[in-house]
Design a protein around this motif. Structure first.
Motif, PDB file in Angstrom:
ATOM      1  N   ILE A  15      -7.002   6.340 -16.509  1.00 56.47           N
ATOM      2  CA  ILE A  15      -6.540   5.546 -14.920  1.00 56.47           C
ATOM      3  C   ILE A  15      -7.293   5.848 -14.289  1.00 56.47           C
ATOM      4  O   ILE A  15      -8.110   7.160 -13.540  1.00 56.47           O
ATOM      5  CB  ILE A  15      -5.030   6.447 -14.571  1.00 56.47           C
ATOM      6  CG1 ILE A  15      -3.780   5.444 -16.160  1.00 56.47           C
ATOM      7  CG2 ILE A  15      -4.793   5.597 -13.509  1.00 56.47           C
ATOM      8  CD1 ILE A  15      -2.648   7.067 -16.352  1.00 56.47           C
ATOM      9  N   ILE A  16      -7.744   4.381 -13.264  1.00 51.44           N
ATOM     10  CA  ILE A  16      -8.953   4.539 -12.072  1.00 51.44           C
ATOM     11  C   ILE A  16      -8.071   3.739 -11.125  1.00 51.44           C
ATOM     12  O   ILE A  16      -7.657   2.832 -11.241  1.00 51.44           O
ATOM     13  CB  ILE A  16      -9.680   4.170 -12.830  1.00 51.44           C
ATOM     14  CG1 ILE A  16     -10.551   4.413 -13.391  1.00 51.44           C
ATOM     15  CG2 ILE A  16     -11.073   3.946 -10.977  1.00 51.44           C
ATOM     16  CD1 ILE A  16     -10.979   3.293 -14.986  1.00 51.44           C
ATOM     17  N   ALA A  17      -7.264   4.681 -10.107  1.00 51.24           N
ATOM     18  CA  ALA A  17      -6.854   4.079  -8.788  1.00 51.24           C
ATOM     19  C   ALA A  17      -8.069   3.560  -7.917  1.00 51.24           C
ATOM     20  O   ALA A  17      -8.921   3.765  -7.648  1.00 51.24           O
ATOM     21  CB  ALA A  17      -6.633   5.672  -8.039  1.00 51.24           C
ATOM     22  N   GLU A  18      -7.191   1.896  -7.714  1.00 52.49           N
ATOM     23  CA  GLU A  18      -8.257   1.374  -6.451  1.00 52.49           C
ATOM     24  C   GLU A  18      -8.092   1.191  -5.520  1.00 52.49           C
ATOM     25  O   GLU A  18      -6.879   0.922  -5.058  1.00 52.49           O
ATOM     26  CB  GLU A  18      -8.128   0.179  -7.536  1.00 52.49           C
ATOM     27  CG  GLU A  18      -8.176  -0.509  -8.498  1.00 52.49           C
ATOM     28  CD  GLU A  18      -9.566  -0.383  -9.132  1.00 52.49           C
ATOM     29  OE1 GLU A  18     -10.295  -0.644  -8.174  1.00 52.49           O
ATOM     30  OE2 GLU A  18     -10.088  -0.221 -10.420  1.00 52.49           O
ATOM     31  N   ASP A  19      -8.269   1.653  -4.978  1.00 55.72           N
ATOM     32  CA  ASP A  19      -8.348   2.624  -3.003  1.00 55.72           C
ATOM     33  C   ASP A  19      -8.309   1.760  -2.117  1.00 55.72           C
ATOM     34  O   ASP A  19      -8.846   1.256  -1.300  1.00 55.72           O
ATOM     35  CB  ASP A  19      -8.214   3.697  -2.754  1.00 55.72           C
ATOM     36  CG  ASP A  19      -7.630   5.083  -3.637  1.00 55.72           C
ATOM     37  OD1 ASP A  19      -6.480   4.364  -4.049  1.00 55.72           O
ATOM     38  OD2 ASP A  19      -8.260   6.209  -3.577  1.00 55.72           O
ATOM     39  N   SER A  20      -9.590   0.507  -2.460  1.00 54.66           N
ATOM     40  CA  SER A  20     -10.543  -0.288  -1.779  1.00 54.66           C
ATOM     41  C   SER A  20      -9.928  -1.064  -1.835  1.00 54.66           C
ATOM     42  O   SER A  20     -10.973  -2.249  -1.681  1.00 54.66           O
ATOM     43  CB  SER A  20     -11.880  -0.589  -2.494  1.00 54.66           C
ATOM     44  OG  SER A  20     -11.930  -0.943  -3.706  1.00 54.66           O
ATOM     45  N   THR A  21      -9.220  -1.565  -2.429  1.00 52.91           N
ATOM     46  CA  THR A  21      -8.393  -2.787  -2.397  1.00 52.91           C
ATOM     47  C   THR A  21      -7.258  -2.938  -1.076  1.00 52.91           C
ATOM     48  O   THR A  21      -6.903  -1.781  -0.375  1.00 52.91           O
ATOM     49  CB  THR A  21      -7.798  -3.306  -3.549  1.00 52.91           C
ATOM     50  OG1 THR A  21      -6.223  -2.384  -3.672  1.00 52.91           O
ATOM     51  CG2 THR A  21      -8.231  -3.039  -5.069  1.00 52.91           C
ATOM     52  N   ASP A  22      -6.795  -4.127  -0.462  1.00 53.35           N
ATOM     53  CA  ASP A  22      -5.389  -4.790   0.212  1.00 53.35           C
ATOM     54  C   ASP A  22      -3.988  -3.855  -0.234  1.00 53.35           C
ATOM     55  O   ASP A  22      -3.395  -4.262   0.623  1.00 53.35           O
ATOM     56  CB  ASP A  22      -5.766  -6.130   0.781  1.00 53.35           C
ATOM     57  CG  ASP A  22      -5.159  -7.280  -0.363  1.00 53.35           C
ATOM     58  OD1 ASP A  22      -4.944  -6.906  -1.276  1.00 53.35           O
ATOM     59  OD2 ASP A  22      -4.461  -7.849   0.101  1.00 53.35           O
ATOM     60  N   ARG A  23      -4.277  -4.064  -1.591  1.00 51.98           N
ATOM     61  CA  ARG A  23      -2.928  -3.352  -2.078  1.00 51.98           C
ATOM     62  C   ARG A  23      -2.819  -1.910  -2.980  1.00 51.98           C
ATOM     63  O   ARG A  23      -3.902  -1.849  -3.682  1.00 51.98           O
ATOM     64  CB  ARG A  23      -2.062  -4.117  -2.448  1.00 51.98           C
ATOM     65  CG  ARG A  23      -3.179  -5.022  -4.079  1.00 51.98           C
ATOM     66  CD  ARG A  23      -2.508  -6.091  -4.191  1.00 51.98           C
ATOM     67  NE  ARG A  23      -2.993  -7.177  -3.418  1.00 51.98           N
ATOM     68  CZ  ARG A  23      -2.704  -8.440  -3.176  1.00 51.98           C
ATOM     69  NH1 ARG A  23      -1.939  -9.292  -4.409  1.00 51.98           N
ATOM     70  NH2 ARG A  23      -2.694  -9.707  -2.386  1.00 51.98           N
ATOM     71  N   ALA A  24      -2.029  -1.603  -3.102  1.00 58.69           N
ATOM     72  CA  ALA A  24      -2.310  -0.512  -4.431  1.00 58.69           C
ATOM     73  C   ALA A  24      -2.212  -1.205  -5.642  1.00 58.69           C
ATOM     74  O   ALA A  24      -1.547  -1.727  -6.114  1.00 58.69           O
ATOM     75  CB  ALA A  24      -0.609   0.934  -4.563  1.00 58.69           C
ATOM     76  N   ARG A  55       1.089  -0.949  -0.090  1.00 59.36           N
ATOM     77  CA  ARG A  55       0.095   0.142  -0.091  1.00 59.36           C
ATOM     78  C   ARG A  55       0.900   1.461   0.019  1.00 59.36           C
ATOM     79  O   ARG A  55       0.335   2.416   0.064  1.00 59.36           O
ATOM     80  CB  ARG A  55      -0.750   0.112   1.155  1.00 59.36           C
ATOM     81  CG  ARG A  55      -2.322  -0.574   0.990  1.00 59.36           C
ATOM     82  CD  ARG A  55      -2.604  -0.380   2.563  1.00 59.36           C
ATOM     83  NE  ARG A  55      -3.919  -1.513   2.593  1.00 59.36           N
ATOM     84  CZ  ARG A  55      -4.846  -2.038   3.572  1.00 59.36           C
ATOM     85  NH1 ARG A  55      -4.824  -0.978   4.884  1.00 59.36           N
ATOM     86  NH2 ARG A  55      -6.350  -2.210   3.109  1.00 59.36           N
ATOM     87  N   GLY A  56       2.003   1.189  -0.188  1.00 63.90           N
ATOM     88  CA  GLY A  56       3.092   2.256   0.167  1.00 63.90           C
ATOM     89  C   GLY A  56       3.051   3.431  -1.075  1.00 63.90           C
ATOM     90  O   GLY A  56       2.570   3.306  -2.176  1.00 63.90           O
TER      91      GLY A  56
END
Length: 120
Positions: A56-65, A20-21
């Motif tokens: 580009i869609i940032a996926e913030d709902s997962t356990d990783r970037a 996630r960093g």
């Protein structure tokens, strides 16, 4: 896990923190930007003459970037099917692409059958 007297203990929370960093996010963003540039450089257009939209869609709902590169237009599916726009851009950006292989399911099932026979 122990091998040759060395014991390795994985830290799941630490691994999550790394995934996630900001360094991982920056790397993903760079690859996604490269893909978008490669797609736009092809000069593909929709039927009405506009440039093919890519985002580009940032996926913030997962356990990783994670990021998704998408073509948010009805023509996107056809462009991917006809020209492999996303697949080719991902490969050119250095990613390994494992797409929809109609024979993959059959091969996987065959492997499972062989494994079952060996166990008997």
């Amino acid at each position: 896990m122990a091998r040759n007297g060395v014991r390795v203990v994985l830290d799941p929370e630490g691994i999550k923190e790394v995934l996630r960093g900001p360094e991982v996010r920056a790397q993903l963003d760079a690859v996604a930007e490269e893909m978008v540039a490669l797609i736009r450089a092809r000069g593909l257009r929709t039927r009405d003459g506009r440039p093919l939209p890519v985002e580009i869609i940032a996926e913030d709902s997962t356990d990783r970037a994670a990021v998704t590169v998408a073509i948010p237009h009805p023509a996107g599916v056809g462009m991917e099917a006809r020209h492999g726009v996303l697949r080719q851009a991902a490969q050119a950006a250095g990613l390994t692409v494992i797409g929809l292989d109609p024979h993959r399911k059959a091969r996987t099932q065959s492997r499972k059958k062989r494994r079952k026979k060996r166990k008997r």
